[in-house]
Design a protein around this motif. Structure first.
Motif, short mmCIF file in Angstrom:
data_model
loop_
_atom_site.label_atom_id
_atom_site.label_comp_id
_atom_site.label_asym_id
_atom_site.label_seq_id
_atom_site.Cartn_x
_atom_site.Cartn_y
_atom_site.Cartn_z
N LEU A 134 0.86 -1.18 0.00
CA LEU A 134 0.00 0.00 0.00
C LEU A 134 0.90 1.23 0.00
O LEU A 134 1.77 1.35 0.86
CB LEU A 134 -0.91 0.01 1.23
CG LEU A 134 -1.77 1.27 1.43
CD1 LEU A 134 -2.74 1.46 0.25
CD2 LEU A 134 -2.53 1.19 2.75
N GLU A 135 0.69 2.08 -0.98
CA GLU A 135 1.53 3.26 -1.13
C GLU A 135 0.64 4.51 -1.23
O GLU A 135 -0.34 4.52 -1.98
CB GLU A 135 2.39 3.16 -2.39
CG GLU A 135 3.27 4.38 -2.62
CD GLU A 135 4.02 4.30 -3.94
OE1 GLU A 135 4.78 5.25 -4.23
OE2 GLU A 135 3.84 3.30 -4.67
N THR A 136 0.96 5.49 -0.44
CA THR A 136 0.30 6.80 -0.55
C THR A 136 1.34 7.84 -0.93
O THR A 136 2.51 7.72 -0.55
CB THR A 136 -0.36 7.20 0.77
OG1 THR A 136 0.64 7.31 1.78
CG2 THR A 136 -1.40 6.17 1.20
N TYR A 137 0.92 8.83 -1.67
CA TYR A 137 1.89 9.79 -2.16
C TYR A 137 1.21 11.16 -2.37
O TYR A 137 -0.02 11.27 -2.42
CB TYR A 137 2.51 9.30 -3.47
CG TYR A 137 1.51 9.09 -4.59
CD1 TYR A 137 1.16 10.14 -5.45
CD2 TYR A 137 0.92 7.85 -4.78
CE1 TYR A 137 0.26 9.96 -6.46
CE2 TYR A 137 0.01 7.64 -5.78
CZ TYR A 137 -0.32 8.71 -6.63
OH TYR A 137 -1.23 8.52 -7.62
N ASP A 153 -2.85 14.33 -4.43
CA ASP A 153 -2.77 13.20 -3.50
C ASP A 153 -3.33 11.94 -4.14
O ASP A 153 -4.29 12.00 -4.93
CB ASP A 153 -3.54 13.51 -2.22
CG ASP A 153 -2.91 14.66 -1.45
OD1 ASP A 153 -1.69 14.88 -1.63
OD2 ASP A 153 -3.62 15.32 -0.67
N ASP A 155 -3.16 7.20 -3.89
CA ASP A 155 -2.67 5.96 -3.27
C ASP A 155 -2.74 4.83 -4.29
O ASP A 155 -3.55 4.88 -5.23
CB ASP A 155 -3.48 5.61 -2.01
CG ASP A 155 -4.94 5.34 -2.33
OD1 ASP A 155 -5.23 4.21 -2.79
OD2 ASP A 155 -5.77 6.25 -2.11
N ARG A 157 -2.64 0.35 -4.43
CA ARG A 157 -2.74 -0.90 -3.68
C ARG A 157 -2.43 -2.06 -4.62
O ARG A 157 -2.96 -2.11 -5.74
CB ARG A 157 -4.14 -1.05 -3.09
CG ARG A 157 -4.55 0.10 -2.19
CD ARG A 157 -6.01 -0.01 -1.78
NE ARG A 157 -6.92 0.01 -2.92
CZ ARG A 157 -7.36 1.11 -3.51
NH1 ARG A 157 -6.96 2.32 -3.06
NH2 ARG A 157 -8.20 1.04 -4.52
N GLY A 182 -5.88 1.99 -7.47
CA GLY A 182 -5.44 3.19 -6.78
C GLY A 182 -6.39 4.36 -7.06
O GLY A 182 -7.29 4.28 -7.89
#
Length: 554
Positions: A134-137, A153, A155, A157, A182
């Motif tokens: 899981l990546e958020t950026y 913003d 994210d 998955r 995402g």
């Protein structure tokens, strides 16, 4: 359609697994029971031995050697401080097999070697894998129209899972299911699901079934070799225990003979002293008697020291449960008698040795490992040429989780190709192959050399058995004659026609002949032990069962 696709992938995977693994027979190194030619009439059951049931399929020649100790001498109970250890040969051997610390250490080796077989088999075990991320950026961008920075913003998955396996056929398979999705401020959510089958088949290097299974077969050979090594160690231990037993018996009997000789020298010294006092002989005769008594005292001291050393050596081997430890007294329950045996010819003992000697069978297994290594190195000379195929279905959806419902849609991917690799010159692989082949040829020549040495050892041991047997009769005849000489010389001394020195000389000869007679019997028993050790039948003749009792076919 989705069910048909997954059904086809699953069926393909199972078919390849069944064909690559279950269809392959992992043969262990070939052995066979030894067909013994009756070189000796075994000792019949008596008070200390009893027949043991013979395993099914055992040849009659082997069956006659199956004897074991009864329950009575099978173990030694803990003794009190003042209790001497009553010990027979069978009890000494059993105690060593149960308590010898060096043997306990050695017994771990086959267990350790056996784990390498499972290690090699584990290479072809299927592997489950799964991964979730899981990546958020936040992305920073410059808007040239508005002339300012703005942020986006989002994210992502990703979930991946499946199963993979490497087959002995050189096939690498993996079945995986993945989902990725995402969100981002400026883009609507878009999820993707994929199910795929990946197959890579080695066509040249790595595609040889025998080469891929060589690691398992080498581990099996090493594990079996470790069992033969343990058998050889056990045989040597049994031989050392029996030899130590008879060494202690000989030392004990020598002490008894020297004590009798010392007592006789004391009586003769006292008799000479009395005769000197009454004027029958000259005073110079007492000097000879005292010198002879001093010599017998020296011999007795040395004999007692030899007996003590023999006792300690025997205790170290049998390691009995005792409260006294090194101070434990030993009382032997067997006398140094001549066993009745019927020996075979030198050729019969040689045949037994070539089939049963643990070191020779171990050498054959080591050569087998070398042969398997040449199979692997020959495969390494080939260039790598792999065929790879990838099949996949893809589904899309706006929300996470619903993309799997679209796998029966039109999205798919199929790819296939070839990959080639060959080091220029391939010198490393060629050097490994030359080394393996040279080592294999060396192992074969070592086996031939070992067989010749074994033949020489067996024939030499058989000659020693025959020599020591003849020495028993010769030493007994000499002892009888020396007793007659001693009696005659004593009579001559009493009538004044011989001196104390003459009597001392014949008594020394008699003492030597008595020692030689006992030594001849013990040497004969130890020569038999050595012969049985060298022809590989010692454990069979003692009724001791264990691994490594079969001939390795090579």
């Amino acid at each position: 359609m989705m069910r048909r696709f997954f059904g086809a992938i699953t069926a393909s995977l199972l078919a390849l697994v069944m064909n690559g693994c279950l269809g392959v027979t992992l043969n262990s190194p070939t052995t066979r029971p030894v067909d013994l030619s009756t070189p000796e009439q075994p000792r019949p059951p008596g008070p200390d031995v009893a027949p043991v049931p013979v395993p099914t399929g055992t040849s009659p020649e082997v069956a006659e050697y199956y004897y074991r100790m009864t329950e009575k001498p099978s173990s030694l109970e803990s003794m009190t401080v003042d209790t001497p250890l009553e010990l027979s040969v069978e009890q000494a051997v059993v105690s060593a097999l149960e308590n010898n610390r060096a043997l306990v250490v050695e017994q771990f080796n086959p267990l350790i070697a056996g784990t390498f077989v499972d290690t090699e088999r584990g290479v072809f075990d299927p592997t489950l894998f799964a991964e979730a991320t899981l990546e958020t950026y936040r992305q920073r961008s410059f808007n040239e129209v508005e002339g300012r920075l703005f942020s986006l913003d989002g994210d992502e998955r990703t979930i991946v899972g499946g199963i993979s396996q490497q087959l002995p056929t050189g096939t690498e398979l993996s079945l995986e299911i993945a989902q990725q999705g995402g969100t981002r401020d400026d883009i609507r959510a878009n999820d993707e699901a994929r199910a795929g089958l990946n197959l890579t088949q080695a066509l040249l290097r790595g595609g040889n079934l025998a080469a891929n299974l060589a690691g398992i077969h080498r581990a099996q050979a090493a594990a079996l070799a470790s069992a033969y090594e343990l058998r050889g160690f056990t045989e040597n231990l049994v031989a050392r225990v029996e030899n130590a037993y008879w060494d202690y018996a000989l030392a004990t009997r020598q002490v008894e003979i020297f004590e009798e000789s010392f007592a006789l020298a004391q009586r003769q010294r006292d008799d000479i002293h009395t005769r000197i006092e009454v004027g029958q002989i000259a005073e110079t005769e007492e000097v000879v008697a005292n010198a002879e008594l001093a010599l017998r005292r020296q011999q007795l001291i040395d004999a007692r020291n030899d007996r003590e050393q023999a006792r300690l050596s025997l205790l170290r081997l049998i390691n009995p449960p005792s409260a006294r430890g090194w101070d434990q007294d030993i009382r032997l329950s067997e006398k140094a008698v001549i066993p009745e045996v019927r020996l075979g010819s030198a050729e019969e003992h040689e045949r037994l040795a070539t089939r049963l000697r643990p070191d020779l069978n171990e050498a054959r297994l080591q050569a087998r490992r070398g042969e398997l290594e040449t199979v692997q190195t020959a495969n390494g000379l080939l260039p790598r040429l792999d065929l790879f195929i990838t099949l996949g279905k893809t589904g899309y959806a706006r929300s996470f989780g619903e993309s799997f419902t679209d796998l029966d849609g039109p999205g798919y991917n199929v790819s296939a190709g070839l990959a080639f690799e060959l080091p220029v010159g391939n010198r490393a692989a060629k050097a490994l192959d030359r080394r393996a082949r040279a080592g294999y040829r060396q192992a074969l020549h070592s086996i031939d050399n070992l067989q010749q040495l074994i033949s020489l050892e067996v024939r030499t041991a058989l000659l020693e058995v025959e020599r020591s047997l003849q020495q028993i009769d010769a030493s007994a005849a000499r002892r009888i004659l020396q007793e007659e000489v001693q009696r005659a010389e004593t009579v001559r001394f009493r009538v004044g026609t011989a001196t104390a020195l003459d009597v001392a000389r014949v008594q020394r000869d008699l003492l030597e002949s008595r020692i030689n007679e006992v030594e001849a019997i013990v040497n004969y028993r130890q020569a038999l032990i050595n012969l049985y050790l060298l022809d590989g039948t010692l454990l069979l003749r003692r009724g001791i069962d264990g691994p490594g009792a079969e001939e390795v076919l090579f």
